[in-house]
Motif scaffolding. Structure first.
Motif, PDB file in Angstrom:
ATOM      1  N   THR A  48     -14.404 -14.339  -8.545  1.00 41.24           N
ATOM      2  CA  THR A  48     -15.512 -13.681  -7.860  1.00 41.24           C
ATOM      3  C   THR A  48     -16.845 -14.155  -8.442  1.00 41.24           C
ATOM      4  O   THR A  48     -17.038 -14.106  -9.657  1.00 41.24           O
ATOM      5  CB  THR A  48     -15.408 -12.157  -7.998  1.00 41.24           C
ATOM      6  OG1 THR A  48     -14.147 -11.728  -7.487  1.00 41.24           O
ATOM      7  CG2 THR A  48     -16.526 -11.471  -7.227  1.00 41.24           C
ATOM      8  N   PRO A  49     -17.751 -14.636  -7.586  1.00 40.86           N
ATOM      9  CA  PRO A  49     -19.028 -15.168  -8.101  1.00 40.86           C
ATOM     10  C   PRO A  49     -19.793 -14.144  -8.920  1.00 40.86           C
ATOM     11  O   PRO A  49     -19.941 -12.986  -8.527  1.00 40.86           O
ATOM     12  CB  PRO A  49     -19.790 -15.524  -6.819  1.00 40.86           C
ATOM     13  CG  PRO A  49     -18.733 -15.742  -5.786  1.00 40.86           C
ATOM     14  CD  PRO A  49     -17.633 -14.776  -6.127  1.00 40.86           C
ATOM     15  N   ASN A  50     -20.282 -14.570 -10.088  1.00 42.41           N
ATOM     16  CA  ASN A  50     -21.103 -13.703 -10.956  1.00 42.41           C
ATOM     17  C   ASN A  50     -22.551 -14.145 -10.852  1.00 42.41           C
ATOM     18  O   ASN A  50     -23.093 -14.779 -11.742  1.00 42.41           O
ATOM     19  CB  ASN A  50     -20.605 -13.776 -12.410  1.00 42.41           C
ATOM     20  CG  ASN A  50     -20.494 -15.215 -12.905  1.00 42.41           C
ATOM     21  OD1 ASN A  50     -20.416 -16.157 -12.122  1.00 42.41           O
ATOM     22  ND2 ASN A  50     -20.476 -15.378 -14.214  1.00 42.41           N
ATOM     23  N   ILE A  51     -23.170 -13.816  -9.724  1.00 39.65           N
ATOM     24  CA  ILE A  51     -24.489 -14.349  -9.410  1.00 39.65           C
ATOM     25  C   ILE A  51     -25.580 -13.286  -9.427  1.00 39.65           C
ATOM     26  O   ILE A  51     -26.736 -13.594  -9.160  1.00 39.65           O
ATOM     27  CB  ILE A  51     -24.475 -15.036  -8.025  1.00 39.65           C
ATOM     28  CG1 ILE A  51     -23.969 -14.065  -6.942  1.00 39.65           C
ATOM     29  CG2 ILE A  51     -23.623 -16.288  -8.056  1.00 39.65           C
ATOM     30  CD1 ILE A  51     -23.978 -14.660  -5.547  1.00 39.65           C
ATOM     31  N   TRP A  54     -28.934 -13.880 -11.723  1.00 37.73           N
ATOM     32  CA  TRP A  54     -28.489 -15.130 -12.337  1.00 37.73           C
ATOM     33  C   TRP A  54     -29.525 -15.730 -13.289  1.00 37.73           C
ATOM     34  O   TRP A  54     -29.168 -16.393 -14.264  1.00 37.73           O
ATOM     35  CB  TRP A  54     -28.145 -16.151 -11.252  1.00 37.73           C
ATOM     36  CG  TRP A  54     -29.247 -16.406 -10.270  1.00 37.73           C
ATOM     37  CD1 TRP A  54     -29.409 -15.839  -9.045  1.00 37.73           C
ATOM     38  CD2 TRP A  54     -30.357 -17.298 -10.437  1.00 37.73           C
ATOM     39  NE1 TRP A  54     -30.545 -16.306  -8.430  1.00 37.73           N
ATOM     40  CE2 TRP A  54     -31.150 -17.206  -9.250  1.00 37.73           C
ATOM     41  CE3 TRP A  54     -30.773 -18.158 -11.442  1.00 37.73           C
ATOM     42  CZ2 TRP A  54     -32.316 -17.944  -9.076  1.00 37.73           C
ATOM     43  CZ3 TRP A  54     -31.938 -18.892 -11.264  1.00 37.73           C
ATOM     44  CH2 TRP A  54     -32.686 -18.782 -10.095  1.00 37.73           C
ATOM     45  N   ILE A 274     -19.639 -20.398 -14.884  1.00 36.19           N
ATOM     46  CA  ILE A 274     -20.135 -19.877 -13.607  1.00 36.19           C
ATOM     47  C   ILE A 274     -18.963 -19.795 -12.633  1.00 36.19           C
ATOM     48  O   ILE A 274     -18.275 -20.779 -12.386  1.00 36.19           O
ATOM     49  CB  ILE A 274     -21.228 -20.790 -13.034  1.00 36.19           C
ATOM     50  CG1 ILE A 274     -22.396 -20.905 -14.021  1.00 36.19           C
ATOM     51  CG2 ILE A 274     -21.706 -20.268 -11.690  1.00 36.19           C
ATOM     52  CD1 ILE A 274     -23.465 -21.869 -13.568  1.00 36.19           C
ATOM     53  N   ARG A 275     -18.744 -18.623 -12.071  1.00 37.48           N
ATOM     54  CA  ARG A 275     -17.643 -18.452 -11.099  1.00 37.48           C
ATOM     55  C   ARG A 275     -18.202 -18.649  -9.694  1.00 37.48           C
ATOM     56  O   ARG A 275     -19.184 -18.023  -9.312  1.00 37.48           O
ATOM     57  CB  ARG A 275     -17.016 -17.069 -11.253  1.00 37.48           C
ATOM     58  CG  ARG A 275     -16.384 -16.849 -12.629  1.00 37.48           C
ATOM     59  CD  ARG A 275     -15.501 -15.618 -12.638  1.00 37.48           C
ATOM     60  NE  ARG A 275     -16.242 -14.401 -12.396  1.00 37.48           N
ATOM     61  CZ  ARG A 275     -16.826 -13.674 -13.349  1.00 37.48           C
ATOM     62  NH1 ARG A 275     -16.761 -14.078 -14.613  1.00 37.48           N
ATOM     63  NH2 ARG A 275     -17.482 -12.567 -13.055  1.00 37.48           N
ATOM     64  N   VAL A 276     -17.539 -19.507  -8.941  1.00 38.65           N
ATOM     65  CA  VAL A 276     -18.065 -19.883  -7.625  1.00 38.65           C
ATOM     66  C   VAL A 276     -17.308 -19.241  -6.476  1.00 38.65           C
ATOM     67  O   VAL A 276     -17.755 -19.313  -5.330  1.00 38.65           O
ATOM     68  CB  VAL A 276     -18.050 -21.415  -7.451  1.00 38.65           C
ATOM     69  CG1 VAL A 276     -18.946 -22.068  -8.491  1.00 38.65           C
ATOM     70  CG2 VAL A 276     -16.636 -21.970  -7.559  1.00 38.65           C
ATOM     71  N   GLY A 277     -16.171 -18.604  -6.737  1.00 37.96           N
ATOM     72  CA  GLY A 277     -15.462 -17.918  -5.665  1.00 37.96           C
ATOM     73  C   GLY A 277     -14.867 -18.877  -4.648  1.00 37.96           C
ATOM     74  O   GLY A 277     -14.610 -20.058  -4.929  1.00 37.96           O
ATOM     75  N   ASP A 281     -16.274 -16.143   0.562  1.00 38.89           N
ATOM     76  CA  ASP A 281     -17.153 -15.208  -0.154  1.00 38.89           C
ATOM     77  C   ASP A 281     -18.603 -15.301   0.305  1.00 38.89           C
ATOM     78  O   ASP A 281     -19.351 -14.320   0.221  1.00 38.89           O
ATOM     79  CB  ASP A 281     -17.082 -15.462  -1.665  1.00 38.89           C
ATOM     80  CG  ASP A 281     -15.718 -15.110  -2.243  1.00 38.89           C
ATOM     81  OD1 ASP A 281     -15.089 -14.183  -1.716  1.00 38.89           O
ATOM     82  OD2 ASP A 281     -15.289 -15.777  -3.201  1.00 38.89           O
ATOM     83  N   TYR A 457     -26.578 -21.419  -7.547  1.00 37.55           N
ATOM     84  CA  TYR A 457     -26.755 -19.962  -7.446  1.00 37.55           C
ATOM     85  C   TYR A 457     -27.384 -19.596  -6.097  1.00 37.55           C
ATOM     86  O   TYR A 457     -26.985 -18.628  -5.451  1.00 37.55           O
ATOM     87  CB  TYR A 457     -27.645 -19.465  -8.581  1.00 37.55           C
ATOM     88  CG  TYR A 457     -26.927 -19.254  -9.891  1.00 37.55           C
ATOM     89  CD1 TYR A 457     -25.862 -18.358  -9.978  1.00 37.55           C
ATOM     90  CD2 TYR A 457     -27.320 -19.923 -11.046  1.00 37.55           C
ATOM     91  CE1 TYR A 457     -25.209 -18.146 -11.185  1.00 37.55           C
ATOM     92  CE2 TYR A 457     -26.669 -19.716 -12.257  1.00 37.55           C
ATOM     93  CZ  TYR A 457     -25.608 -18.826 -12.314  1.00 37.55           C
ATOM     94  OH  TYR A 457     -24.957 -18.619 -13.507  1.00 37.55           O
ATOM     95  N   LEU A 460     -24.851 -19.927  -3.324  1.00 35.86           N
ATOM     96  CA  LEU A 460     -23.832 -18.874  -3.344  1.00 35.86           C
ATOM     97  C   LEU A 460     -24.377 -17.522  -2.881  1.00 35.86           C
ATOM     98  O   LEU A 460     -23.604 -16.591  -2.669  1.00 35.86           O
ATOM     99  CB  LEU A 460     -23.262 -18.743  -4.761  1.00 35.86           C
ATOM    100  CG  LEU A 460     -22.400 -19.907  -5.253  1.00 35.86           C
ATOM    101  CD1 LEU A 460     -22.040 -19.720  -6.722  1.00 35.86           C
ATOM    102  CD2 LEU A 460     -21.136 -20.057  -4.412  1.00 35.86           C
TER     103      LEU A 460
END
Length: 475
Positions: A48-51, A54, A274-277, A281, A457, A460
């Motif tokens: 899951t994106p952590n944006i 950011w 960085i999680r991009v999903g 998403d 970022y 996303l």
């Protein structure tokens, strides 16, 4: 009469307000790829994106401050906030159409009737009148309700556009800031190389005076030094332009920004992990995608608004007032007048024009759907491009750093060899030019690599929360 009229009107209202013409919108979910086409770089992870927020992950207090200033003072953001207020007001206008319209009136005239008209009163007389006129459209075929649906979806779309403006603004501020720090570092490196080249000029002069080197070595060393010095004004020009662009994004004049930026040459480093999903998403995360979907919903409701024009419109009209030929008698109970009853309007002979209007709205709806699908395609493409940029720039930056280390060792060795007379000065010039070029390229690559993460970022969805917008607070 009154006792029989009101129940009839109530039954008419309840019976008529039960039909809504036009298509009922259903949320459209475009298909997206199951996974990204580009392989993830080492500092990018699945999940899951952590944006959210950011920019704070770069651990740069100055960047945090710049974002806060932009949030409060950027003009594009203020314009977008005002557009939300406008959309909310338009929704209020549409919603108010469900309520009866009431108008007050008052009049006085002095009139004489014609003697040629039978039963008329030719004597001049005063006429006084005042009262209330009311009209209520019974939304039988749902045209008003479709209009309200469209206005409501437009409010939501405008809110998402505001959100998207924030995403674009924050990334632009961060990228300009990284460019500014990168230019500062390039200037610092250039000045360091100029110092080294100045030392080389001194070495050639010493060797010439000692009869160990020709005048050409001195001339070449000075020419190389002057060429390097000429780069400084060029970089300073770019630095000033970037500072001006940054000030504009912050809603300030350039002179108000210098003290905040300072003279640091530390380029912000992108965070790790960085999680991009997944591609799906971005349908939820990107405000431009959500805005396009809400615009599609708003336009779909407009088909119903146009379709309702084919059918009759029903109204309940009423008048309550006072009328008298004497001002003294105007407010007596005997002067009261009233009327109450239904009416309808039907644009019978405009059928073809109205049907063409429906086709116009249907075409606009198909355009809105295509625009929505295009927005999703663009969103996926932007993420893919950012992932590719990060991957390729990571490798480029690694090679440039290796090159810089080798070039520094080479310059040190060649200068020592030149002092000892076992190397010609052309080798020194080549080595100095190489280190100058490679250090500058490595610094540029470091800034570009960070900027690519910022673009990721942004692609996303930016990770910002929209503030509440009200009539009293447009920030």
């Amino acid at each position: 009469m009154e006792k029989h009229l009101y129940p009839s009107l109530l039954a008419l209202t309840l019976g008529l307000a039960s039909c809504t013409v036009g298509p009922t919108y259903e949320v459209t979910v475009p298909t997206t790829p199951d996974y990204w086409n580009t392989n993830l770089q080492t500092d990018l992870k699945k999940g899951t994106p952590n944006i959210e927020g950011w920019w704070r992950k770069f651990n740069d207090p100055t960047l945090d401050k710049l974002i806060e200033i932009a949030k409060e003072e950027n003009k594009d953001l203020e314009i977008a906030a005002e557009r939300i207020i406008e959309a909310q007001a338009r929704f209020g206008v549409a919603y108010a159409s469900l309520a009866p319209g009431v108008a007050g009136s008052g009049a006085y005239d002095y009139a004489r009737s014609s003697e040629s008209i039978p039963f008329s009163t030719p004597n001049p007389s005063d006429n006084y009148g005042t009262g209330l006129d009311a009209s209520w459209e019974v939304d039988f075929f749902g045209g008003l309700r479709r209009s309200i649906q469209s206005a409501g979806a437009s409010v939501e779309a405008t809110g998402e556009i505001y959100h998207d403006t924030m995403v674009i603004l924050y990334s632009d501020v961060a990228i300009r800031y990284v460019e500014y720090r990168t230019l500062q570092k390039r200037i610092q490196l250039a000045k360091g190389n100029i110092v080294s080249q100045g030392q080389s000029v001194g070495i050639t002069k010493d060797r010439k005076e000692a009869g160990l080197a020709p005048q050409t070595d001195v001339s070449q060393a000075q020419a190389n030094l002057s060429t390097s010095k000429a780069l400084i004004p060029q970089l300073q020009l770019q630095l000033a332009a970037t500072r001006n662009q940054l000030a504009f994004l912050l809603g300030r004049y350039p002179g108000n920004l210098q003290s905040l930026l300072g003279s640091s040459t530390n380029i912000p480093k992108p965070p790790k992990n960085i999680r991009v999903g997944l591609p799906a998403d971005i349908l939820r995360a990107r405000p431009d995608v959500r805005a396009a979907e809400r615009q599609l919903a708003a336009q779909t409701a407009q088909v119903g608004v146009a379709t309702a024009e084919l059918y009759p419109k029903f109204y309940i009209n009423g008048t309550l007032g006072l009328s008298s030929q004497s001002s003294a008698d105007l407010f007596d109970s005997s002067s009261r007048i009233y009327s109450l009853g239904p009416s309808f309007q039907w644009r019978i002979f405009e059928g073809d024009r109205l049907r063409q209007g429906i086709k116009v709205e249907e075409s606009k709806t198909r355009q809105a759907l295509l625009s929505y699908e295009k927005t999703v395609l663009n969103a996926v493409s932007e993420v893919e491009t950012s992932l590719s940029n990060i991957s390729f720039e990571y490798n480029r930056r690694s090679h440039l750093n290796d090159s810089v280390r080798s070039a520094r060792e080479t310059v040190s060795l060649i200068v020592e060899n030149y002092k000892e007379g076992v190397a010609d000065f052309q080798s020194v010039l080549d080595a100095e030019r190489t280190i100058f070029t490679q250090e500058d390229a490595a610094a540029s690559s470091e800034g570009i690599y960070t900027a690519y993460h910022i673009q990721l970022y942004r692609a996303l969805g930016g990770g910002t929360q929209m503030r509440n917008i009200s009539q009293n607070q447009a920030k």
